[in-house]
Design an enzyme around this catalytic site. Sequence first.
Site, PDB file in Angstrom:
ATOM      1  N   ARG A  39      15.718 -10.523 -59.406  1.00  0.00           N
ATOM      2  CA  ARG A  39      16.713 -10.846 -58.376  1.00  0.00           C
ATOM      3  C   ARG A  39      16.079 -11.302 -57.073  1.00  0.00           C
ATOM      4  O   ARG A  39      16.578 -12.226 -56.443  1.00  0.00           O
ATOM      5  CB  ARG A  39      17.677  -9.687 -58.171  1.00  0.00           C
ATOM      6  N   THR A  40      15.002 -10.681 -56.653  1.00  0.00           N
ATOM      7  CA  THR A  40      14.435 -11.079 -55.365  1.00  0.00           C
ATOM      8  C   THR A  40      13.931 -12.523 -55.429  1.00  0.00           C
ATOM      9  O   THR A  40      14.197 -13.333 -54.545  1.00  0.00           O
ATOM     10  CB  THR A  40      13.299 -10.123 -54.953  1.00  0.00           C
ATOM     11  N   LYS A  99      -8.168 -15.058 -61.857  1.00  0.00           N
ATOM     12  CA  LYS A  99      -9.564 -15.499 -61.863  1.00  0.00           C
ATOM     13  C   LYS A  99     -10.345 -14.834 -60.731  1.00  0.00           C
ATOM     14  O   LYS A  99     -11.492 -15.178 -60.480  1.00  0.00           O
ATOM     15  CB  LYS A  99      -9.634 -17.016 -61.711  1.00  0.00           C
ATOM     16  N   ARG A 131       5.507 -11.392 -53.272  1.00  0.00           N
ATOM     17  CA  ARG A 131       5.549 -10.002 -53.751  1.00  0.00           C
ATOM     18  C   ARG A 131       4.205  -9.690 -54.388  1.00  0.00           C
ATOM     19  O   ARG A 131       3.640 -10.515 -55.111  1.00  0.00           O
ATOM     20  CB  ARG A 131       6.654  -9.795 -54.773  1.00  0.00           C
ATOM     21  N   HIS A 171       9.898  -3.664 -47.964  1.00  0.00           N
ATOM     22  CA  HIS A 171      10.680  -4.696 -48.647  1.00  0.00           C
ATOM     23  C   HIS A 171      11.756  -5.147 -47.661  1.00  0.00           C
ATOM     24  O   HIS A 171      12.940  -4.850 -47.837  1.00  0.00           O
ATOM     25  CB  HIS A 171      11.295  -4.113 -49.923  1.00  0.00           C
TER      26      HIS A 171
END
Lengths: 305, 138
Positions: free
Chosen positions: A51-52, A80, A101, A129
């Site tokens: 959803r975010t 990497k 995120r 958040h």
Amino acid sequence: MRSLIDILDLDTGEIDALVKTALDIISHPDTYADVCRRKKLATLFFEPSTRTRMSFEAAMYELGGHVISMTDGASSSASKGESVADTAKIVSCYADIIAMRHPKEGAALVAAKNATVPVVNAGDGGHCHPTQTLADLLTIWRGFGRFSNLTVGLCGDLKFGRTVHSLIGALSRYQGIKFILISPEELRLPGYVRGDVLDKCGIPYTETKSLEDALPELDILYMTRVQRERFFNEEDYVRLKDSYVLTPEKLAGAKGDMAVLHPLPRVNEISVSVDRDPRAKYFEQAANGKYMRMALIMMLLGLTV
Amino acid sequence: MNVDSIRNGIVIDHITSGRGMRLFELLGLGGETAPVAIMLGVASRKMGKKDIIKIDADISVDVDVIGFVDPGATVNVIKDGKLIEKKTIGKPERLTNVIKCKNPRCITSCEQELDHVFRLTERGEYRCVYCDTKASPN
């Protein structure tokens, strides 16, 4: 250039302005359809999100902008060994604004220090958040028309629940706020949030293990999921995951105009049968997140209509 | 017990008893950069007991480290056998690479090149600027 790492990066006047813009977007979406024309949002999600990420992407599209994505950390340069700092510098070359995120706490701050475009923290581990908090705030505003004089119950994982920490920080700046912290002993609100935010601001709060006892007092019930990914020990997760389940029977003891919020996704902490109750606001909350992200993108890019 | 006076160097005095070794370690005085004397549990009229560190060389020390370990300690700068400066450090606003964040979820745990930075809170504690974890005393 401005980034949003912590909800407290925004003062209350800026929160009010974002709410005002979001409400106007809801009323007049066409007015905003080309605000971000030729602008690109990069979504960097080093941790799973539905959803975010989709909310950010929908927000940018509805503003007339474009989205470039790195949706899976495992397939990116991070796998990497590229540092967050380097990733932020590189992505700044391609995008006008970054939403990120990351599972590590503080990753968004590192990105913001190194990027040359605004960075929005879309969740950094169990830490912050802020855009979820913006969604929470718009939902509260649309339900009550104020951020003051509210008794807010926070229930579930208050230890690792970053949305809880951010919401407490945001609401602690308003008059007449009272918190009731409902959690098992192991998932109590961290001392630094109690000390640096609640005690410092003189916000009254009580801690309890009983959801039923707290419910009659609440204007807002903020439910949270016990997050498997925050536990190092599976046994602890299994023991705590079903600590609280909100059912229609329990809701019978709550005020008629109480609002039930949840940052989603839920697992089983809110019974599906609660969804039909008019007090269930969590799906509206998800929609509100998109509008506040639209308002935020405009603010950080310095765009107006 | 007597330790000779020094001619050129630094005396860190009034260290709270028990913190001298920690300060010695964090200042990195264990190498061979300078002759150092550490006195632990020295009788003190004001403090009852105190620790003292004497550095017999004209080197610089990180005063932020001293302020972090023991903000009440005094730093005496000695030149040609005379005391030329005496100061109390107090708590520094920020600590950079003095201590490490021990939160395994902090970004500093996996990105090795990052400075470990702590800020002083209004409650007088040090917290990691990245993850807000409180600095552990040891």
